[in-house]
Design a protein around this motif. Sequence first.
Motif, PDB file in Angstrom:
ATOM      1  N   ALA A  48       0.836  -1.210   0.000  1.00 16.32           N
ATOM      2  CA  ALA A  48       0.000   0.000   0.000  1.00 16.32           C
ATOM      3  C   ALA A  48       0.867   1.256   0.000  1.00 16.32           C
ATOM      4  O   ALA A  48       0.596   2.199  -0.750  1.00 16.32           O
ATOM      5  CB  ALA A  48      -0.932  -0.004   1.213  1.00 16.32           C
ATOM      6  N   VAL A  49       1.914   1.266   0.806  1.00 14.49           N
ATOM      7  CA  VAL A  49       2.814   2.422   0.840  1.00 14.49           C
ATOM      8  C   VAL A  49       3.516   2.570  -0.506  1.00 14.49           C
ATOM      9  O   VAL A  49       3.585   3.671  -1.074  1.00 14.49           O
ATOM     10  CB  VAL A  49       3.831   2.303   2.002  1.00 14.49           C
ATOM     11  N   THR A  50       4.008   1.472  -1.050  1.00 14.15           N
ATOM     12  CA  THR A  50       4.687   1.509  -2.355  1.00 14.15           C
ATOM     13  C   THR A  50       3.757   2.036  -3.439  1.00 14.15           C
ATOM     14  O   THR A  50       4.149   2.890  -4.252  1.00 14.15           O
ATOM     15  CB  THR A  50       5.191   0.093  -2.730  1.00 14.15           C
ATOM     16  N   ALA A  51       2.532   1.547  -3.467  1.00  7.30           N
ATOM     17  CA  ALA A  51       1.567   1.970  -4.490  1.00  7.30           C
ATOM     18  C   ALA A  51       1.222   3.455  -4.342  1.00  7.30           C
ATOM     19  O   ALA A  51       1.072   4.166  -5.346  1.00  7.30           O
ATOM     20  CB  ALA A  51       0.303   1.112  -4.407  1.00  7.30           C
ATOM     21  N   MET A  52       1.107   3.932  -3.119  1.00  2.00           N
ATOM     22  CA  MET A  52       0.813   5.358  -2.904  1.00  2.00           C
ATOM     23  C   MET A  52       1.985   6.231  -3.363  1.00  2.00           C
ATOM     24  O   MET A  52       1.774   7.307  -3.934  1.00  2.00           O
ATOM     25  CB  MET A  52       0.484   5.618  -1.445  1.00  2.00           C
ATOM     26  N   ILE A  53       3.211   5.778  -3.130  1.00  2.00           N
ATOM     27  CA  ILE A  53       4.373   6.518  -3.634  1.00  2.00           C
ATOM     28  C   ILE A  53       4.315   6.557  -5.152  1.00  2.00           C
ATOM     29  O   ILE A  53       4.548   7.597  -5.772  1.00  2.00           O
ATOM     30  CB  ILE A  53       5.698   5.884  -3.155  1.00  2.00           C
ATOM     31  N   ASP A  54       3.973   5.437  -5.770  1.00  2.00           N
ATOM     32  CA  ASP A  54       3.881   5.363  -7.222  1.00  2.00           C
ATOM     33  C   ASP A  54       2.853   6.367  -7.752  1.00  2.00           C
ATOM     34  O   ASP A  54       3.131   7.094  -8.717  1.00  2.00           O
ATOM     35  CB  ASP A  54       3.519   3.943  -7.656  1.00  2.00           C
ATOM     36  N   VAL A  55       1.690   6.421  -7.138  1.00  2.00           N
ATOM     37  CA  VAL A  55       0.662   7.372  -7.580  1.00  2.00           C
ATOM     38  C   VAL A  55       1.193   8.809  -7.469  1.00  2.00           C
ATOM     39  O   VAL A  55       1.041   9.615  -8.391  1.00  2.00           O
ATOM     40  CB  VAL A  55      -0.650   7.216  -6.776  1.00  2.00           C
ATOM     41  N   ALA A  56       1.824   9.106  -6.367  1.00  2.00           N
ATOM     42  CA  ALA A  56       2.350  10.458  -6.167  1.00  2.00           C
ATOM     43  C   ALA A  56       3.446  10.800  -7.180  1.00  2.00           C
ATOM     44  O   ALA A  56       3.524  11.935  -7.656  1.00  2.00           O
ATOM     45  CB  ALA A  56       2.887  10.608  -4.742  1.00  2.00           C
ATOM     46  N   LEU A  57       4.257   9.820  -7.536  1.00  2.00           N
ATOM     47  CA  LEU A  57       5.350  10.059  -8.479  1.00  2.00           C
ATOM     48  C   LEU A  57       4.895  10.173  -9.925  1.00  2.00           C
ATOM     49  O   LEU A  57       5.441  10.962 -10.696  1.00  2.00           O
ATOM     50  CB  LEU A  57       6.382   8.920  -8.386  1.00  2.00           C
ATOM     51  N   PHE A  58       3.922   9.366 -10.317  1.00  5.24           N
ATOM     52  CA  PHE A  58       3.575   9.253 -11.728  1.00  5.24           C
ATOM     53  C   PHE A  58       2.278   9.945 -12.118  1.00  5.24           C
ATOM     54  O   PHE A  58       1.855   9.843 -13.259  1.00  5.24           O
ATOM     55  CB  PHE A  58       3.547   7.772 -12.134  1.00  5.24           C
TER      56      PHE A  58
END
Length: 171
Positions: free
Chosen positions: A22-32
Amino acid sequence: MHNWPKESAKKSMKLTTKGRFAVTAMIDVALFNHGEPVTLAEISARQKISLSYLEQLFGKLRRHGLVDSVRGPGGGYNLAKAPGTISVSDIILAVDEPIDTTSCGGEKNCHDDSICLTHHLWASLNAHIFTYLQGVSLQSLVDDAKARKNPSLHVVQDLRKTGTRAVPIAA
């Protein structure tokens, strides 16, 4: 802000892949998210997380007001709040992933139905972990990923435009 589970909480879990993903996916959303929603297929390809697992996680993240969904062509997910206002503890708790280092799940029945000698040590560690995770914002993780020039940030082509899989390139 969420309250950390009290010692009397019935449910106890270790931090597993659910919280990590969940943390990884949220970072991905914020980055991309460059003005367009990020699809779960894009996150799945970049982060190597099962699409069905992401669907489950994002349902919970949406219900907790951390992401917004956009339906239809060009749809996907956006952050519902500024990344500086979302803490790691918010994300972990949203996916029902409380961290508990006690062996009894806070029930104080760790040793023959009574409190064990180290219960207060582990309960105190829980509080420290939660305080730490409350103090780490999604924005700080995004900034850290950018500063480290994480290879997953450098993709050859935009998945949305080509329909092809992202290919990391060396930084």
